[in-house]
Scaffold this motif. Sequence first.
Motif, PDB file in Angstrom:
ATOM      1  N   GLU A 130     -36.577 -14.818  31.981  1.00 31.35           N
ATOM      2  CA  GLU A 130     -37.021 -14.877  31.024  1.00 31.35           C
ATOM      3  C   GLU A 130     -37.491 -16.107  30.155  1.00 31.35           C
ATOM      4  O   GLU A 130     -37.784 -16.611  28.823  1.00 31.35           O
ATOM      5  CB  GLU A 130     -35.522 -16.160  31.444  1.00 31.35           C
ATOM      6  CG  GLU A 130     -34.542 -15.458  31.750  1.00 31.35           C
ATOM      7  CD  GLU A 130     -33.276 -16.824  32.248  1.00 31.35           C
ATOM      8  OE1 GLU A 130     -33.732 -17.902  33.300  1.00 31.35           O
ATOM      9  OE2 GLU A 130     -32.212 -16.484  33.002  1.00 31.35           O
ATOM     10  N   LYS A 131     -38.944 -16.920  30.848  1.00 32.72           N
ATOM     11  CA  LYS A 131     -39.753 -17.399  30.051  1.00 32.72           C
ATOM     12  C   LYS A 131     -40.685 -16.186  29.715  1.00 32.72           C
ATOM     13  O   LYS A 131     -41.335 -16.754  28.133  1.00 32.72           O
ATOM     14  CB  LYS A 131     -41.218 -17.503  31.376  1.00 32.72           C
ATOM     15  CG  LYS A 131     -41.743 -18.702  30.897  1.00 32.72           C
ATOM     16  CD  LYS A 131     -42.961 -18.963  32.333  1.00 32.72           C
ATOM     17  CE  LYS A 131     -41.670 -19.358  33.861  1.00 32.72           C
ATOM     18  NZ  LYS A 131     -43.062 -19.660  34.065  1.00 32.72           N
ATOM     19  N   GLN A 132     -40.867 -15.547  29.587  1.00 28.45           N
ATOM     20  CA  GLN A 132     -41.640 -14.011  29.216  1.00 28.45           C
ATOM     21  C   GLN A 132     -40.911 -14.529  27.458  1.00 28.45           C
ATOM     22  O   GLN A 132     -41.265 -13.642  26.377  1.00 28.45           O
ATOM     23  CB  GLN A 132     -41.485 -12.766  29.422  1.00 28.45           C
ATOM     24  CG  GLN A 132     -42.747 -12.571  30.711  1.00 28.45           C
ATOM     25  CD  GLN A 132     -44.129 -12.889  30.065  1.00 28.45           C
ATOM     26  OE1 GLN A 132     -44.356 -12.643  28.726  1.00 28.45           O
ATOM     27  NE2 GLN A 132     -45.091 -13.370  31.032  1.00 28.45           N
ATOM     28  N   GLU A 133     -39.297 -13.928  27.582  1.00 26.07           N
ATOM     29  CA  GLU A 133     -38.234 -13.882  26.183  1.00 26.07           C
ATOM     30  C   GLU A 133     -38.536 -15.388  26.038  1.00 26.07           C
ATOM     31  O   GLU A 133     -38.463 -15.242  24.736  1.00 26.07           O
ATOM     32  CB  GLU A 133     -37.033 -13.613  26.860  1.00 26.07           C
ATOM     33  CG  GLU A 133     -35.826 -12.439  26.908  1.00 26.07           C
ATOM     34  CD  GLU A 133     -37.132 -11.506  25.553  1.00 26.07           C
ATOM     35  OE1 GLU A 133     -36.543 -11.538  24.751  1.00 26.07           O
ATOM     36  OE2 GLU A 133     -36.980 -10.718  26.054  1.00 26.07           O
ATOM     37  N   ARG A 134     -38.404 -16.279  26.286  1.00 31.09           N
ATOM     38  CA  ARG A 134     -38.831 -17.735  25.333  1.00 31.09           C
ATOM     39  C   ARG A 134     -39.900 -17.564  24.609  1.00 31.09           C
ATOM     40  O   ARG A 134     -40.288 -17.456  23.363  1.00 31.09           O
ATOM     41  CB  ARG A 134     -38.332 -18.835  25.871  1.00 31.09           C
ATOM     42  CG  ARG A 134     -37.475 -19.406  26.622  1.00 31.09           C
ATOM     43  CD  ARG A 134     -37.055 -20.636  27.445  1.00 31.09           C
ATOM     44  NE  ARG A 134     -36.965 -20.327  28.500  1.00 31.09           N
ATOM     45  CZ  ARG A 134     -37.278 -20.999  29.480  1.00 31.09           C
ATOM     46  NH1 ARG A 134     -38.351 -21.647  29.605  1.00 31.09           N
ATOM     47  NH2 ARG A 134     -37.392 -20.164  30.802  1.00 31.09           N
ATOM     48  N   ARG A 135     -41.176 -17.010  25.763  1.00 26.98           N
ATOM     49  CA  ARG A 135     -42.374 -16.890  24.338  1.00 26.98           C
ATOM     50  C   ARG A 135     -42.406 -16.450  23.220  1.00 26.98           C
ATOM     51  O   ARG A 135     -43.138 -16.387  22.428  1.00 26.98           O
ATOM     52  CB  ARG A 135     -42.840 -16.885  25.645  1.00 26.98           C
ATOM     53  CG  ARG A 135     -43.875 -17.562  26.711  1.00 26.98           C
ATOM     54  CD  ARG A 135     -44.580 -17.211  27.374  1.00 26.98           C
ATOM     55  NE  ARG A 135     -44.841 -18.162  28.590  1.00 26.98           N
ATOM     56  CZ  ARG A 135     -45.749 -18.035  29.586  1.00 26.98           C
ATOM     57  NH1 ARG A 135     -45.744 -16.620  29.979  1.00 26.98           N
ATOM     58  NH2 ARG A 135     -45.870 -18.213  30.610  1.00 26.98           N
ATOM     59  N   LYS A 136     -41.777 -15.096  23.859  1.00 29.15           N
ATOM     60  CA  LYS A 136     -41.728 -14.189  22.844  1.00 29.15           C
ATOM     61  C   LYS A 136     -40.792 -14.265  21.663  1.00 29.15           C
ATOM     62  O   LYS A 136     -41.361 -14.199  20.331  1.00 29.15           O
ATOM     63  CB  LYS A 136     -40.967 -12.263  23.510  1.00 29.15           C
ATOM     64  CG  LYS A 136     -40.982 -11.495  22.291  1.00 29.15           C
ATOM     65  CD  LYS A 136     -40.538 -10.056  22.762  1.00 29.15           C
ATOM     66  CE  LYS A 136     -41.163  -9.246  22.009  1.00 29.15           C
ATOM     67  NZ  LYS A 136     -40.115  -8.054  22.845  1.00 29.15           N
ATOM     68  N   LYS A 137     -39.697 -15.446  21.651  1.00 31.47           N
ATOM     69  CA  LYS A 137     -39.204 -15.627  20.860  1.00 31.47           C
ATOM     70  C   LYS A 137     -40.025 -16.569  20.137  1.00 31.47           C
ATOM     71  O   LYS A 137     -39.526 -16.763  18.727  1.00 31.47           O
ATOM     72  CB  LYS A 137     -37.659 -15.998  21.086  1.00 31.47           C
ATOM     73  CG  LYS A 137     -36.826 -15.176  21.487  1.00 31.47           C
ATOM     74  CD  LYS A 137     -35.661 -15.484  22.199  1.00 31.47           C
ATOM     75  CE  LYS A 137     -34.742 -14.814  22.665  1.00 31.47           C
ATOM     76  NZ  LYS A 137     -33.682 -14.925  23.303  1.00 31.47           N
ATOM     77  N   LEU A 138     -40.272 -17.994  20.421  1.00 28.08           N
ATOM     78  CA  LEU A 138     -41.421 -18.514  19.885  1.00 28.08           C
ATOM     79  C   LEU A 138     -42.246 -17.777  19.721  1.00 28.08           C
ATOM     80  O   LEU A 138     -42.825 -18.991  18.065  1.00 28.08           O
ATOM     81  CB  LEU A 138     -41.861 -19.508  21.092  1.00 28.08           C
ATOM     82  CG  LEU A 138     -40.776 -20.523  21.806  1.00 28.08           C
ATOM     83  CD1 LEU A 138     -41.387 -21.603  22.369  1.00 28.08           C
ATOM     84  CD2 LEU A 138     -39.833 -21.609  20.527  1.00 28.08           C
TER      85      LEU A 138
END
Length: 56
Positions: A37-45
Motif C-alpha cells: 500500500e505504501k509503494q502504491e501511495r508513493r507511486k500515485k503521489l
Amino acid sequence: MRERPDILRDPPEELNPELYKPHFDWEEEERILAEKEKQERRKKLKNFFKGRKRKV
C-alpha cells in the motif's frame, strides 16, 4: 513373475494433522500488505506531481 500387492496406507495428513496444517504468519502478511500500500501511495503521489493523469 508375481507382482507385489500394493500396501494400503493412511495418507500422512490423517496420521498427524498438526504437521500438515497451513501455518500463516498474520503479522508478516500485514507487513507485506502495508508495504505494498505504501509503494502504491508513493507511486500515485509521484505521478500526481509529475502531472500525469490518474488511471481509473
